[in-house]
Design a protein around this motif. Structure first.
Motif, PDB file in Angstrom:
ATOM      1  N   ILE A 212      79.231  -7.633   0.795  1.00  0.00           N
ATOM      2  CA  ILE A 212      79.224  -7.789   2.251  1.00  0.00           C
ATOM      3  C   ILE A 212      79.617  -6.469   2.901  1.00  0.00           C
ATOM      4  CG2 ILE A 212      80.232  -9.044   4.206  1.00  0.00           C
ATOM      5  CD1 ILE A 212      80.761 -11.353   2.319  1.00  0.00           C
ATOM      6  N   GLU A 213      78.764  -6.008   3.801  1.00  0.00           N
ATOM      7  CA  GLU A 213      79.035  -4.833   4.631  1.00  0.00           C
ATOM      8  C   GLU A 213      79.482  -3.638   3.796  1.00  0.00           C
ATOM      9  OE1 GLU A 213      78.405  -4.673   7.752  1.00  0.00           O
ATOM     10  OE2 GLU A 213      78.056  -6.763   8.256  1.00  0.00           O
ATOM     11  N   GLU A 214      78.662  -3.290   2.821  1.00  0.00           N
ATOM     12  CA  GLU A 214      78.953  -2.109   2.004  1.00  0.00           C
ATOM     13  C   GLU A 214      78.508  -0.866   2.791  1.00  0.00           C
ATOM     14  OE1 GLU A 214      80.220   0.256  -1.105  1.00  0.00           O
ATOM     15  OE2 GLU A 214      80.551  -1.876  -0.710  1.00  0.00           O
ATOM     16  N   PRO A 215      79.450   0.060   3.150  1.00  0.00           N
ATOM     17  CA  PRO A 215      79.052   1.230   3.943  1.00  0.00           C
ATOM     18  C   PRO A 215      78.290   2.252   3.095  1.00  0.00           C
ATOM     19  CG  PRO A 215      81.386   1.331   3.424  1.00  0.00           C
ATOM     20  CD  PRO A 215      80.915   0.010   2.919  1.00  0.00           C
ATOM     21  N   VAL A 216      77.178   2.747   3.637  1.00  0.00           N
ATOM     22  CA  VAL A 216      76.366   3.770   2.990  1.00  0.00           C
ATOM     23  C   VAL A 216      75.934   4.767   4.052  1.00  0.00           C
ATOM     24  CG1 VAL A 216      75.527   2.245   1.149  1.00  0.00           C
ATOM     25  CG2 VAL A 216      74.272   2.395   3.312  1.00  0.00           C
ATOM     26  N   SER A 217      75.449   5.913   3.615  1.00  0.00           N
ATOM     27  CA  SER A 217      74.947   6.918   4.549  1.00  0.00           C
ATOM     28  C   SER A 217      73.599   6.486   5.107  1.00  0.00           C
ATOM     29  CB  SER A 217      74.825   8.270   3.842  1.00  0.00           C
ATOM     30  OG  SER A 217      73.935   8.169   2.748  1.00  0.00           O
ATOM     31  N   VAL A 218      73.250   7.021   6.261  1.00  0.00           N
ATOM     32  CA  VAL A 218      71.981   6.692   6.896  1.00  0.00           C
ATOM     33  C   VAL A 218      70.843   7.355   6.111  1.00  0.00           C
ATOM     34  CG1 VAL A 218      70.642   6.891   9.018  1.00  0.00           C
ATOM     35  CG2 VAL A 218      73.099   6.457   9.129  1.00  0.00           C
ATOM     36  N   GLY A 219      69.803   6.579   5.792  1.00  0.00           N
ATOM     37  CA  GLY A 219      68.655   7.123   5.067  1.00  0.00           C
ATOM     38  C   GLY A 219      68.144   6.152   4.012  1.00  0.00           C
ATOM     39  N   ARG A 220      67.451   6.683   3.007  1.00  0.00           N
ATOM     40  CA  ARG A 220      66.836   5.858   1.964  1.00  0.00           C
ATOM     41  C   ARG A 220      67.834   5.640   0.826  1.00  0.00           C
ATOM     42  NH1 ARG A 220      61.362   5.432   2.387  1.00  0.00           N
ATOM     43  NH2 ARG A 220      61.127   5.070   0.140  1.00  0.00           N
ATOM     44  N   HIS A 221      67.837   4.376   0.322  1.00  0.00           N
ATOM     45  CA  HIS A 221      68.722   4.002  -0.778  1.00  0.00           C
ATOM     46  C   HIS A 221      67.965   3.030  -1.686  1.00  0.00           C
ATOM     47  CE1 HIS A 221      72.360   5.823   0.933  1.00  0.00           C
ATOM     48  NE2 HIS A 221      71.872   5.424   2.117  1.00  0.00           N
ATOM     49  N   THR A 222      68.301   3.084  -2.981  1.00  0.00           N
ATOM     50  CA  THR A 222      67.665   2.233  -3.986  1.00  0.00           C
ATOM     51  C   THR A 222      68.641   1.138  -4.393  1.00  0.00           C
ATOM     52  OG1 THR A 222      66.340   4.072  -4.800  1.00  0.00           O
ATOM     53  CG2 THR A 222      66.567   2.158  -6.258  1.00  0.00           C
ATOM     54  N   ILE A 223      68.192  -0.121  -4.289  1.00  0.00           N
ATOM     55  CA  ILE A 223      69.016  -1.278  -4.646  1.00  0.00           C
ATOM     56  C   ILE A 223      68.483  -1.852  -5.965  1.00  0.00           C
ATOM     57  CG2 ILE A 223      69.810  -3.551  -3.922  1.00  0.00           C
ATOM     58  CD1 ILE A 223      69.323  -2.673  -1.042  1.00  0.00           C
ATOM     59  N   ARG A 224      69.398  -2.160  -6.893  1.00  0.00           N
ATOM     60  CA  ARG A 224      69.025  -2.755  -8.170  1.00  0.00           C
ATOM     61  C   ARG A 224      69.978  -3.909  -8.462  1.00  0.00           C
ATOM     62  NH1 ARG A 224      69.891   1.164 -11.357  1.00  0.00           N
ATOM     63  NH2 ARG A 224      71.536   0.403 -12.740  1.00  0.00           N
ATOM     64  N   VAL A 225      69.384  -5.082  -8.823  1.00  0.00           N
ATOM     65  CA  VAL A 225      70.177  -6.268  -9.149  1.00  0.00           C
ATOM     66  C   VAL A 225      69.837  -6.677 -10.571  1.00  0.00           C
ATOM     67  CG1 VAL A 225      70.737  -8.642  -8.503  1.00  0.00           C
ATOM     68  CG2 VAL A 225      70.140  -6.983  -6.723  1.00  0.00           C
ATOM     69  N   GLU A 226      70.852  -6.801 -11.437  1.00  0.00           N
ATOM     70  CA  GLU A 226      70.652  -7.137 -12.849  1.00  0.00           C
ATOM     71  C   GLU A 226      71.444  -8.375 -13.214  1.00  0.00           C
ATOM     72  OE1 GLU A 226      71.795  -3.785 -15.137  1.00  0.00           O
ATOM     73  OE2 GLU A 226      70.157  -2.491 -14.434  1.00  0.00           O
ATOM     74  N   ARG A 227      70.877  -9.119 -14.202  1.00  0.00           N
ATOM     75  CA  ARG A 227      71.578 -10.262 -14.802  1.00  0.00           C
ATOM     76  C   ARG A 227      70.995 -10.494 -16.184  1.00  0.00           C
ATOM     77  NH1 ARG A 227      74.585 -14.818 -13.358  1.00  0.00           N
ATOM     78  NH2 ARG A 227      74.254 -16.629 -14.737  1.00  0.00           N
ATOM     79  N   PRO A 228      71.838 -10.639 -17.196  1.00  0.00           N
ATOM     80  CA  PRO A 228      71.316 -10.848 -18.551  1.00  0.00           C
ATOM     81  C   PRO A 228      70.424 -12.104 -18.604  1.00  0.00           C
ATOM     82  CG  PRO A 228      73.647 -10.304 -18.648  1.00  0.00           C
ATOM     83  CD  PRO A 228      73.325 -10.509 -17.212  1.00  0.00           C
ATOM     84  N   GLY A 229      69.235 -11.952 -19.263  1.00  0.00           N
ATOM     85  CA  GLY A 229      68.290 -13.060 -19.395  1.00  0.00           C
ATOM     86  C   GLY A 229      67.351 -13.188 -18.223  1.00  0.00           C
ATOM     87  N   LYS A 233      65.639  -6.672 -10.496  1.00  0.00           N
ATOM     88  CA  LYS A 233      65.017  -6.472  -9.202  1.00  0.00           C
ATOM     89  C   LYS A 233      65.409  -5.091  -8.678  1.00  0.00           C
ATOM     90  CE  LYS A 233      62.899 -10.392  -8.126  1.00  0.00           C
ATOM     91  NZ  LYS A 233      61.498 -10.481  -7.669  1.00  0.00           N
ATOM     92  N   THR A 234      64.401  -4.270  -8.290  1.00  0.00           N
ATOM     93  CA  THR A 234      64.631  -2.922  -7.765  1.00  0.00           C
ATOM     94  C   THR A 234      63.843  -2.766  -6.475  1.00  0.00           C
ATOM     95  OG1 THR A 234      64.909  -2.084 -10.008  1.00  0.00           O
ATOM     96  CG2 THR A 234      64.530  -0.458  -8.256  1.00  0.00           C
ATOM     97  N   GLU A 235      64.505  -2.145  -5.442  1.00  0.00           N
ATOM     98  CA  GLU A 235      63.861  -1.935  -4.157  1.00  0.00           C
ATOM     99  C   GLU A 235      64.474  -0.716  -3.473  1.00  0.00           C
ATOM    100  OE1 GLU A 235      62.815  -4.305   0.044  1.00  0.00           O
ATOM    101  OE2 GLU A 235      64.288  -5.115  -1.379  1.00  0.00           O
ATOM    102  N   THR A 236      63.620   0.090  -2.837  1.00  0.00           N
ATOM    103  CA  THR A 236      64.075   1.246  -2.046  1.00  0.00           C
ATOM    104  C   THR A 236      63.862   0.919  -0.575  1.00  0.00           C
ATOM    105  OG1 THR A 236      63.499   2.771  -3.819  1.00  0.00           O
ATOM    106  CG2 THR A 236      63.778   3.704  -1.612  1.00  0.00           C
ATOM    107  N   ILE A 237      64.922   1.052   0.231  1.00  0.00           N
ATOM    108  CA  ILE A 237      64.867   0.675   1.649  1.00  0.00           C
ATOM    109  C   ILE A 237      65.434   1.812   2.498  1.00  0.00           C
ATOM    110  CG2 ILE A 237      65.074  -1.781   1.133  1.00  0.00           C
ATOM    111  CD1 ILE A 237      68.025  -1.577   1.920  1.00  0.00           C
ATOM    112  N   ASP A 238      65.132   1.780   3.809  1.00  0.00           N
ATOM    113  CA  ASP A 238      65.691   2.712   4.796  1.00  0.00           C
ATOM    114  C   ASP A 238      66.819   2.002   5.540  1.00  0.00           C
ATOM    115  OD1 ASP A 238      63.979   4.808   4.192  1.00  0.00           O
ATOM    116  OD2 ASP A 238      62.410   4.041   5.528  1.00  0.00           O
ATOM    117  N   VAL A 239      67.956   2.665   5.599  1.00  0.00           N
ATOM    118  CA  VAL A 239      69.133   2.092   6.267  1.00  0.00           C
ATOM    119  C   VAL A 239      69.341   2.847   7.576  1.00  0.00           C
ATOM    120  CG1 VAL A 239      71.597   1.619   6.110  1.00  0.00           C
ATOM    121  CG2 VAL A 239      70.159   1.464   4.054  1.00  0.00           C
ATOM    122  N   PRO A 240      69.260   2.182   8.755  1.00  0.00           N
ATOM    123  CA  PRO A 240      69.497   2.851  10.044  1.00  0.00           C
ATOM    124  C   PRO A 240      70.998   2.987  10.311  1.00  0.00           C
ATOM    125  CG  PRO A 240      68.892   0.564  10.413  1.00  0.00           C
ATOM    126  CD  PRO A 240      68.797   0.781   8.929  1.00  0.00           C
ATOM    127  N   ALA A 241      71.308   3.708  11.379  1.00  0.00           N
ATOM    128  CA  ALA A 241      72.712   3.945  11.737  1.00  0.00           C
ATOM    129  C   ALA A 241      73.276   2.748  12.483  1.00  0.00           C
ATOM    130  CB  ALA A 241      72.822   5.198  12.608  1.00  0.00           C
TER     131      ALA A 241
END
Length: 255
Positions: A212-229, A233-241
């Motif tokens: 929840i509400e993880e602060p990041v810099s403004v711009g493009r960031h890559t999100i990856r979600v993993e779980r054994p089995g 899921k990988t996605e690159t998104i643009d984060v506004p200010a």
């Protein structure tokens, strides 16, 4: 829906204040502040607030009486009159010694002689005063005029007014603490998945969902979600200010 960030509504809002208000307005009760002291400390970290102790009471402030004002002395104030000491008269019936009697008899004789001389001199002076004065000769200069008689001046003692009391110096109030510098523009990510998995942002492990509400810099960031089995899921998104971005992923099982 969650309440929007305060920094997104008002530019220049400090980061700690925006995070504290977002936590206080969280939907889940366990994500809010446990006590008002924690909330107050998060809103103003420079002035932490401690929980009050039981049984503590504030004492009533004691008032001090002001000293009476000094007496004002004016020219109309009556002056203090003092009298000179007087010699006490002898009491009636007191016995006077023989030596004193002799001295008193001698004094009476001298006094009578002085009175006789004074009387004769006064008679002669009166006779000379009653006779007409001789006419002044031409060669004689007129006698000088007598000096003018000055009337006695009555003086009054007046007590001087006391100097005015100096004004009381008051201690200036303490200066307020400096306001924290405005935080730079940042973005925020809220990530969840079904079933729950581990979140990575730009290759950095953040932890298990929900994030929840993880602060990041403004711009493009890559999100990856993993779980054994399950498939990653990988996605690159643009984060506004100052605008939170929310992502929810559904993980598919492998095979």
């Amino acid at each position: 829906e969650e309440v929007p960030r305060m920094s997104g509504k008002r530019a220049g809002t400090p980061e700690f204040l925006s995070v504290a208000i977002a936590r206080a307005l969280a939907k889940e009760p366990d994500q809010r502040f446990a006590t008002m002291e924690e909330f107050a400390t998060a809103v103003w970290p420079e002035q932490p607030v401690a929980a009050p102790k039981k049984g503590a009471s504030t004492g009533a402030s004691t008032s001090r009486r002001r000293p009476p004002p000094p007496k004002q002395v004016s020219p109309d104030t009556p002056t203090e009159m003092t009298t000179a000491p007087t010699t006490p008269m002898p009491r009636a019936g007191m016995k006077i010694g023989a030596e004193k009697k002799k001295r008193s008899g001698l004094g009476l004789g001298i006094g009578a002689l002085v009175l006789a001389v004074v009387g004769v001199g006064g008679y002669v002076a009166f006779a000379n005063k009653s006779a007409p004065p001789p006419a002044p000769q031409a060669s004689q200069t007129p006698p000088p005029a007598p000096p003018p008689v000055t009337a006695p001046v009555e003086t009054i003692r007046v007590t001087a007014n006391p100097p005015p009391s100096a004004p009381r110096r008051t201690t200036p109030p303490p200066a307020p603490p400096p306001a924290p510098a405005a935080a730079a523009a940042r973005g925020y990510l809220t990530i969840n998945s079904e079933p729950p998995g581990t979140v990575f942002i730009d290759g950095r492990e953040i932890g298990s969902v929900p994030v929840i509400e993880e602060p990041v810099s403004v711009g493009r960031h890559t999100i990856r979600v993993e779980r054994p089995g399950f498939k990653t899921k990988t996605e690159t998104i643009d984060v506004p200010a100052n605008t939170p971005v929310r992502k929810r992923y559904v993980l598919d099982p492998e095979g």
